[in-house]
Design a protein around this motif. Structure first.
Motif, short mmCIF file in Angstrom:
data_model
loop_
_atom_site.label_atom_id
_atom_site.label_comp_id
_atom_site.label_asym_id
_atom_site.label_seq_id
_atom_site.Cartn_x
_atom_site.Cartn_y
_atom_site.Cartn_z
N UNK A 308 0.83 -1.21 0.00
CA UNK A 308 0.00 0.00 0.00
C UNK A 308 0.86 1.25 0.00
N UNK A 309 0.28 2.37 -0.42
CA UNK A 309 1.00 3.64 -0.38
C UNK A 309 1.13 4.10 1.07
N UNK A 310 2.15 4.93 1.36
CA UNK A 310 2.33 5.40 2.75
C UNK A 310 1.27 6.40 3.20
N UNK A 311 0.42 6.87 2.27
CA UNK A 311 -0.73 7.72 2.64
C UNK A 311 -1.95 7.16 1.91
N UNK A 312 -3.11 7.33 2.52
CA UNK A 312 -4.34 6.78 1.92
C UNK A 312 -4.67 7.48 0.62
N UNK A 313 -4.45 8.80 0.56
CA UNK A 313 -4.73 9.58 -0.64
C UNK A 313 -3.56 10.50 -0.92
N UNK A 314 -3.01 10.42 -2.10
CA UNK A 314 -1.87 11.27 -2.43
C UNK A 314 -1.56 11.25 -3.92
N UNK A 315 -0.84 12.28 -4.37
CA UNK A 315 -0.42 12.37 -5.76
C UNK A 315 1.11 12.42 -5.80
N UNK A 316 1.68 11.71 -6.75
CA UNK A 316 3.13 11.67 -6.89
C UNK A 316 3.62 13.01 -7.47
N UNK A 317 4.52 13.66 -6.75
CA UNK A 317 5.10 14.93 -7.21
C UNK A 317 6.37 14.65 -8.02
N UNK A 416 14.68 0.64 0.59
CA UNK A 416 16.05 0.15 0.42
C UNK A 416 16.09 -1.37 0.54
N UNK A 417 16.95 -1.98 -0.27
CA UNK A 417 17.31 -3.38 -0.07
C UNK A 417 18.73 -3.36 0.46
N UNK A 418 18.88 -3.64 1.75
CA UNK A 418 20.16 -3.42 2.38
C UNK A 418 20.44 -1.92 2.38
N UNK A 419 21.59 -1.52 1.86
CA UNK A 419 21.92 -0.10 1.80
C UNK A 419 21.66 0.51 0.43
N UNK A 420 21.08 -0.26 -0.49
CA UNK A 420 20.85 0.23 -1.86
C UNK A 420 19.42 0.69 -2.04
N UNK A 421 19.21 1.96 -2.46
CA UNK A 421 17.85 2.44 -2.71
C UNK A 421 17.26 1.76 -3.95
N UNK A 422 15.96 1.46 -3.90
CA UNK A 422 15.27 0.85 -5.04
C UNK A 422 14.05 1.69 -5.38
N UNK A 423 13.58 1.56 -6.60
CA UNK A 423 12.45 2.36 -7.07
C UNK A 423 11.14 1.87 -6.45
N UNK A 424 10.45 2.73 -5.68
CA UNK A 424 9.18 2.30 -5.07
C UNK A 424 8.11 1.89 -6.10
N UNK A 425 8.25 2.39 -7.33
CA UNK A 425 7.26 2.07 -8.37
C UNK A 425 7.13 0.56 -8.57
N UNK A 426 8.24 -0.15 -8.40
CA UNK A 426 8.23 -1.60 -8.60
C UNK A 426 7.58 -2.34 -7.43
N UNK A 427 7.35 -1.64 -6.34
CA UNK A 427 6.88 -2.30 -5.12
C UNK A 427 5.48 -1.87 -4.69
N UNK A 428 5.14 -0.59 -4.90
CA UNK A 428 3.84 -0.11 -4.46
C UNK A 428 2.74 -0.49 -5.44
N UNK A 429 1.55 -0.72 -4.91
CA UNK A 429 0.39 -1.03 -5.76
C UNK A 429 -0.04 0.23 -6.48
N UNK A 430 -0.85 0.08 -7.53
CA UNK A 430 -1.39 1.24 -8.22
C UNK A 430 -2.22 2.06 -7.25
N UNK A 431 -1.98 3.35 -7.24
CA UNK A 431 -2.69 4.21 -6.29
C UNK A 431 -4.05 4.62 -6.84
#
Length: 431
Positions: A308-317, A416-431
């Motif tokens: 889920x997104x970290x907020x219930x309602x939000x727009x990607x800036x 992050x996976x370990x100390x490497x940042x990863x793109x949240x787009x690949x992990x978060x569901x469609x908002x």
């Protein structure tokens, strides 16, 4: 045989229509969601527009409105194309059904004429008695019996085909009306989009008078993001090193106990079943040193694309990666910048343990560990969790802060996976 070909054709048409319907349903759901988001942004814009002083928030809302409206127009285009396909398919089906109906009626008329000519019992008996032998007479009798049954069945086929034809014509009319409604809505959206772009130009002109102040606001935001990122890097490195030392200590203690036991039993020390953590171990091996951590990592990975997104309602800036802002400044974004409502609750995207709470320029940063994965939530006004606390999916961890200069309420989410940042787009569901 022709009837069965018709049945097979209709089965194919129904399957294709089902696929179209599913796609149409998804497109409509997305269009409705975009409309809701645009309404929310419009309310926010009206609130900011009531203030005589033009603000950066007005410009950001206008940008978000323009992006969403352009996406909605593209979505409507997809719906129209989908309907065009359905209309074309329906037209083909109507022509095929009409052709089948004409053929069935023609065959039925021939049967009616034959039955009329042979309607008397005398003619039927003569047809039977004119046979060469008993076997042929029997076959002619069975033919007359089956002919009556077949004629009734053909009448049923005609009624069924006529019904299917009427249903398909109604569906065709409905699709055409829906297409016209979508085209009308699309024209309205394009007209509104033009007005919003004109408003954007006016706001930019007004804001240019306060360029220095705006640049400072943007620098402050980027400074806060950079500070949060440094804190995240420090916290994750410390977490990995602490886990490494703990695992090494456990491994050394276990080896000491095993050696003492082997000495007491006068035997060689058995090699450890599992590879011990040491300085050459990878971050993944260190963070998954325990069965509990391994399970949590696997569970987190298993929900990739569904978090889920970290907020219930939000727009990607701003999304993950490098972007250039309106002032031409190049920025490297470690995660997602998400605009939401003032005072909105910020929530954990998955179960885990809070490993870090830190003040960053008057706002809070929360880091949650999920096995070998970490999620970070910065620009929080308040927090309602403590370090070491276990949290569940969608549990509130605090509220978002509102920038006093721009009036924006944004949360920065990093993964992050370990100390490497990863793109949240690949992990978060469609908002």
């Amino acid at each position: 045989m022709k009837f069965f070909r018709t049945v097979l054709f209709l089965s194919f048409v129904l399957a294709a229509t089902g696929a179209f319907a599913q796609s149409s349903s998804e497109l409509k759901r997305r269009r409705d969601k975009l409309s809701d988001e645009l309404e929310q942004l419009n309310r926010e814009y009206q609130e900011t527009a009531s203030n005589k002083k033009v603000s950066l928030k007005q410009l950001n809302i206008l940008k978000a409105q323009i992006n969403l409206r352009e996406e909605k127009i593209v979505n409507i285009n997809s719906e129209v194309r989908n309907l065009d396909n359905q209309i074309s398919q329906s037209n083909n089906t109507v022509r095929t059904l009409q052709s089948q109906l004409d053929q069935l009626k023609k065959e039925y008329a021939g049967m009616v004429l034959f039955a009329y000519r042979n309607q008397s019992a005398y003619n039927k008996l003569m047809f039977i008695f004119a046979a060469k032998d008993f076997n042929q007479a029997y076959r002619r009798l069975k033919y007359l019996q089956q002919f009556g049954t077949y004629r009734e069945r053909q009448a049923g086929y005609i009624q069924g085909t006529q019904k299917d034809l009427n249903i398909k014509i109604v569906e065709l009319d409905k699709d055409k009306k829906q297409k016209n409604n979508l085209l009308t809505e699309q024209e309205k959206e394009k007209e509104t989009l033009g007005k919003e772009k004109n408003n954007q130009v006016k706001v930019i002109v007004d804001l240019s008078k306060h360029q220095g102040e705006l640049k400072q606001q943007q620098r402050d935001v980027q400074k806060r993001i950079a500070q949060a990122r440094r804190q995240i890097d420090i916290a994750i490195r410390k977490e990995i090193e602490d886990a490494r030392r703990e695992a090494e200590a456990k491994a050394a203690a276990a080896a000491k106990i095993a050696a003492a036991k082997a000495k007491a039993e006068n035997r060689d020390v058995a090699p450890p079943v599992k590879k011990a953590i040491n300085k050459s171990s990878t971050n993944s091996e260190v963070l998954n040193a325990t069965p509990e951590a391994t399970k949590l990592s696997n569970d987190f990975l298993g929900n990739r694309g569904r978090l889920p997104w970290p907020v219930a309602n939000g727009q990607l800036v701003h999304g993950f990666g490098t972007y250039t802002d309106s002032e031409g400044i190049r920025n490297d974004n470690p995660g997602y910048e998400i605009r939401t409502g003032a005072g909105a609750a910020v929530r954990a995207v998955f179960e885990g343990e809070v490993t870090k709470l830190v003040d960053v320029s008057g706002t809070y940063l929360v880091i949650i560990k999920h096995g070998e994965y970490f999620t970070a939530y910065s620009n929080l006004k308040s927090v309602n969790v403590a370090k070491g606390q276990k949290v569940s999916t969608k549990q509130s961890i605090g509220t978002v802060a509102t920038d006093p200069g721009s009036g924006e309420a944004e949360v920065i989410f990093c993964l992050y996976k370990g100390s490497a940042p990863v793109n949240p787009k690949l992990w978060l569901a469609d908002n």
